[in-house]
Design a protein around this motif. Structure first.
Motif, PDB file in Angstrom:
ATOM      1  N   GLU A   1      -0.852   6.923 -10.856  1.00  0.00           N
ATOM      2  CA  GLU A   1      -0.724   7.058 -12.304  1.00  0.00           C
ATOM      3  C   GLU A   1       0.250   6.022 -12.861  1.00  0.00           C
ATOM      4  N   LEU A   2       1.344   5.778 -12.149  1.00  0.00           N
ATOM      5  CA  LEU A   2       2.327   4.782 -12.561  1.00  0.00           C
ATOM      6  C   LEU A   2       1.718   3.386 -12.584  1.00  0.00           C
ATOM      7  N   LYS A   3       0.890   3.069 -11.582  1.00  0.00           N
ATOM      8  CA  LYS A   3       0.235   1.763 -11.534  1.00  0.00           C
ATOM      9  C   LYS A   3      -0.778   1.610 -12.658  1.00  0.00           C
ATOM     10  N   LYS A   4      -1.436   2.711 -13.045  1.00  0.00           N
ATOM     11  CA  LYS A   4      -2.385   2.639 -14.159  1.00  0.00           C
ATOM     12  C   LYS A   4      -1.659   2.400 -15.476  1.00  0.00           C
ATOM     13  N   LYS A   5      -0.485   3.014 -15.641  1.00  0.00           N
ATOM     14  CA  LYS A   5       0.282   2.833 -16.874  1.00  0.00           C
ATOM     15  C   LYS A   5       0.880   1.439 -16.966  1.00  0.00           C
ATOM     16  N   ASN A   6       1.301   0.888 -15.843  1.00  0.00           N
ATOM     17  CA  ASN A   6       1.929  -0.429 -15.820  1.00  0.00           C
ATOM     18  C   ASN A   6       1.210  -1.299 -14.792  1.00  0.00           C
TER      19      ASN A   6
ATOM     20  N   GLU B   1       3.259  -4.200  -9.593  1.00  0.00           N
ATOM     21  CA  GLU B   1       3.316  -4.850  -8.281  1.00  0.00           C
ATOM     22  C   GLU B   1       3.811  -6.285  -8.393  1.00  0.00           C
ATOM     23  N   GLU B   2       3.410  -6.998  -9.458  1.00  0.00           N
ATOM     24  CA  GLU B   2       3.893  -8.359  -9.665  1.00  0.00           C
ATOM     25  C   GLU B   2       5.402  -8.359  -9.885  1.00  0.00           C
ATOM     26  N   GLN B   3       5.898  -7.382 -10.644  1.00  0.00           N
ATOM     27  CA  GLN B   3       7.332  -7.288 -10.900  1.00  0.00           C
ATOM     28  C   GLN B   3       8.088  -6.959  -9.615  1.00  0.00           C
ATOM     29  N   GLN B   4       7.508  -6.112  -8.779  1.00  0.00           N
ATOM     30  CA  GLN B   4       8.140  -5.788  -7.499  1.00  0.00           C
ATOM     31  C   GLN B   4       8.231  -7.018  -6.603  1.00  0.00           C
ATOM     32  N   LEU B   5       7.161  -7.808  -6.559  1.00  0.00           N
ATOM     33  CA  LEU B   5       7.165  -9.016  -5.738  1.00  0.00           C
ATOM     34  C   LEU B   5       8.165 -10.034  -6.273  1.00  0.00           C
ATOM     35  N   ALA B   6       8.273 -10.137  -7.597  1.00  0.00           N
ATOM     36  CA  ALA B   6       9.244 -11.063  -8.184  1.00  0.00           C
ATOM     37  C   ALA B   6      10.667 -10.621  -7.854  1.00  0.00           C
ATOM     38  N   GLY B   7      10.928  -9.327  -7.896  1.00  0.00           N
ATOM     39  CA  GLY B   7      12.244  -8.817  -7.542  1.00  0.00           C
ATOM     40  C   GLY B   7      12.567  -9.045  -6.081  1.00  0.00           C
ATOM     41  N   ARG B   8      11.577  -8.867  -5.237  1.00  0.00           N
ATOM     42  CA  ARG B   8      11.788  -9.114  -3.812  1.00  0.00           C
ATOM     43  C   ARG B   8      12.085 -10.585  -3.565  1.00  0.00           C
TER      44      ARG B   8
END
Length: 69
Positions: free
Chosen positions: A20-25, A29-36
């Motif tokens: 549900e979180l992935k559907k809303k935003n 995943e792109e933001q997570q990869l950028a943070g990593r």
């Protein structure tokens, strides 16, 4: 491997929440990869500069507060 008592259509509450979180935003995943990449992914080490740094290092005295005067 499936077990005899395993339910194949079961989804946990956490799995549903993440989907549900992935559907809303969708960019999550792109933001997570950028943070990593910002915190963990490092650039390759230049071996020449690493060797030069090690060779130019000055040894510290065993007791740094003692003067040699």
């Amino acid at each position: 491997m499936t077990f005899s008592k395993q339910i194949s259509g079961y989804e946990s509450d956490i799995t549903k929440f993440i989907e549900e979180l992935k559907k809303k935003n969708p960019k999550l995943e792109e933001q997570q990869l950028a943070g990593r990449a910002l915190l963990w992914d490092k650039t390759p080490i230049d071996l020449d500069s690493q060797q030069r740094t090690q060779e130019s290092r000055v040894d510290q005295q065993p007791y740094v507060y003692q003067n040699n005067h």
